[in-house]
Design a protein around this motif. Structure first.
Motif, short mmCIF file in Angstrom:
data_model
loop_
_atom_site.label_atom_id
_atom_site.label_comp_id
_atom_site.label_asym_id
_atom_site.label_seq_id
_atom_site.Cartn_x
_atom_site.Cartn_y
_atom_site.Cartn_z
N VAL A 113 34.64 9.22 1.25
CA VAL A 113 34.45 9.07 2.21
C VAL A 113 33.83 7.88 2.51
CG1 VAL A 113 34.75 8.49 4.90
CG2 VAL A 113 36.52 10.08 3.44
N ILE A 114 32.11 8.69 2.43
CA ILE A 114 30.63 8.28 3.11
C ILE A 114 30.94 7.48 2.26
CG2 ILE A 114 28.44 8.25 3.31
CD1 ILE A 114 29.34 11.37 4.12
N VAL A 115 31.20 7.33 1.05
CA VAL A 115 30.45 6.37 -0.43
C VAL A 115 31.06 4.84 0.07
CG1 VAL A 115 30.70 5.49 -2.68
CG2 VAL A 115 30.30 7.60 -2.01
N GLY A 116 32.07 5.54 0.16
CA GLY A 116 33.87 4.30 0.12
C GLY A 116 33.61 3.46 1.14
N ALA A 117 33.14 4.45 2.40
CA ALA A 117 32.63 2.91 3.54
C ALA A 117 31.18 2.35 3.45
CB ALA A 117 32.45 4.33 4.57
N GLY A 118 30.17 2.57 2.95
CA GLY A 118 29.13 2.28 2.17
C GLY A 118 29.32 1.02 1.17
N LEU A 119 29.40 1.34 0.74
CA LEU A 119 30.62 0.38 -0.56
C LEU A 119 30.43 -0.84 0.29
CD1 LEU A 119 31.24 1.82 -3.51
CD2 LEU A 119 29.14 0.77 -2.94
N ALA A 120 32.35 -0.51 0.83
CA ALA A 120 33.04 -1.85 1.57
C ALA A 120 32.15 -2.55 1.98
CB ALA A 120 33.85 -1.46 1.87
N MET A 121 31.17 -1.94 3.44
CA MET A 121 29.87 -2.82 4.06
C MET A 121 29.37 -3.53 3.48
SD MET A 121 29.79 -0.23 7.37
CE MET A 121 28.48 -1.22 8.31
N SER A 122 28.55 -2.66 2.49
CA SER A 122 27.61 -3.53 1.86
C SER A 122 28.32 -4.57 0.71
CB SER A 122 26.81 -2.27 0.23
OG SER A 122 26.00 -3.86 -0.44
#
Length: 381
Positions: A113-122
């Protein structure tokens, strides 16, 4: 002087002829006004615009991410019931359930969840700054830059000494920052141009991959195996230390990006409009790019350079919300849902357990081809 005969050219103001304008019947409704987003103001400082469609997309994506998160905790080689999971989470489960949930599945599910959200915002930030839907941290070389320093750590004995466990976020962040600054400096000369940014990013990405290949050729076979597994992008065997380190970096960068969301919206309208609104383009782009780099570096340090999540999630979100540019918070929800679902598929639904990066590449590759074909069709018209 008031006359009903027409416009009178006198020394005074012109008089409108009312007789030539028939009165509007009472049964004829006026032309409907265009529907505008509903605005809400809190005090005299903060105001927001209410757009139902992005909110609905965000809620649905967040619910989907939560469902995949719960399924990831329950499903596996030893399936657990909902009651067993709840009892374990509140500290009343048996020893086996506690080990499976707290040590094996819960860190992995949280990391997805954390990695998916971070990559998408980036990816949403990079695509908005460059005005190019093909831009993303993995295409521009930012993820590869973090990978260079991480592979250097893995191939020089960092895994044996335990440095990887605690030093991976910092060294991946350093590599991503150096690469991001290099790409930005080379692309910003003479004004930011989306196509030049893509070309420079592709060149830097190729250079970083060449460095990674060179380090792996010179490394021992055991170190090469560890580095290769990490480079594919995997959430296997995540620890709580990694979850905390990735989560803290992601939260800090996400707050900075959300605070700068107004400036990002102005940048998306073009340089002239942003300058007319009083936005300092150089400072704004630098802050947003640093936030995007930190988000990408945190994700890479936690799970490796997982491909296409930062590229696909903002574009899917933009089409679902009907907006002209990728929004940050809906993109984060869609990215978390996408990566959590891909990890669940890679771990439980396939005949052989695969790294999650293979599943995301299988989805993102065809989507990239679709976007390229669509842009070629548009340019040919």
């Amino acid at each position: 002087m008031l006359r009903r005969a027409g416009l009178v050219a006198t020394g005074g103001p012109a008089v409108i002829d009312l007789s030539k304008h028939e009165p509007v019947p009472d049964d004829v409704a006026p032309a409907p006004r265009p529907r505008l987003p509903i605005g809400m103001r809190f005090g005299g400082v903060v105001s927001v615009v209410w757009r139902p469609r992005p909110v609905i997309v965000t809620v649905i994506a967040a619910v989907g991410a939560f469902v995949f998160f719960c399924m990831s905790i329950r499903m596996g080689d030893l399936p657990l019931s909902f009651t067993q999971v709840v009892e374990t989470l509140i500290g009343q489960g048996d020893a086996l359930s506690t080990f499976i949930v707290n040590d094996l599945r819960l860190p992995r599910a949280l990391m997805a969840v954390i990695v998916g959200a971070g990559l998408a915002m980036s990816g949403a930030i990079v695509q908005s700054i460059s005005h190019n839907p093909l831009a993303s941290p993995d295409i521009l070389g930012i993820s590869a830059g973090a990978g260079v320093t991480a592979v250097f750590l893995l191939t020089t004995g960092g895994a044996a000494t335990g440095v990887v466990r605690y030093g991976m976020p910092g060294i991946a962040l350093a590599g991503a920052l150096i690469t991001g600054v290099l790409v930005y400096v080379l692309a910003a000369r003479g004004g930011m141009n989306g196509m030049r940014l893509i070309l420079i990013g592709v060149a830097v990405n190729a250079l970083m991959h060449a460095l990674i290949t060179w380090m792996m050729v010179r490394a021992d076979i055991d170190q090469v195996g560890q580095a290769q597994t990490w480079l594919v992008g995997s959430l296997d065997a995540r620890t709580w230390d990694q979850v905390i380190g990735t989560g803290v970096l992601t939260a800090i960068a996400a707050v900075v990006a959300i605070v700068a969301a107004f400036a990002l919206r102005a940048v998306q309208l073009g340089d002239d409009v942003a300058q007319g609104l009083g936005i300092g383009l150089g400072r704004t782009r630098a802050v947003l790019l640093i936030a995007a780099v930190v988000l990408a570096a945190a994700a890479v340090s936690g799970a490796g350079p997982i491909a296409f999540v930062a590229f696909v999630s903002p574009q899917v979100t933009m089409r679902l919300t009907g907006l002209s540019s990728p929004p940050l918070i809906p993109s984060a929800a869609v990215g978390a849902c996408l990566l959590a679902g891909a990890d669940l598929v890679a771990r439980t639904l396939l005949p052989v357990t695969l790294p999650v990066g293979i599943v995301t590449a299988a989805v993102g590759g065809p989507f990239l081809v679709y976007l390229l074909i669509r842009q070629n069709v548009r340019s040919s018209r």
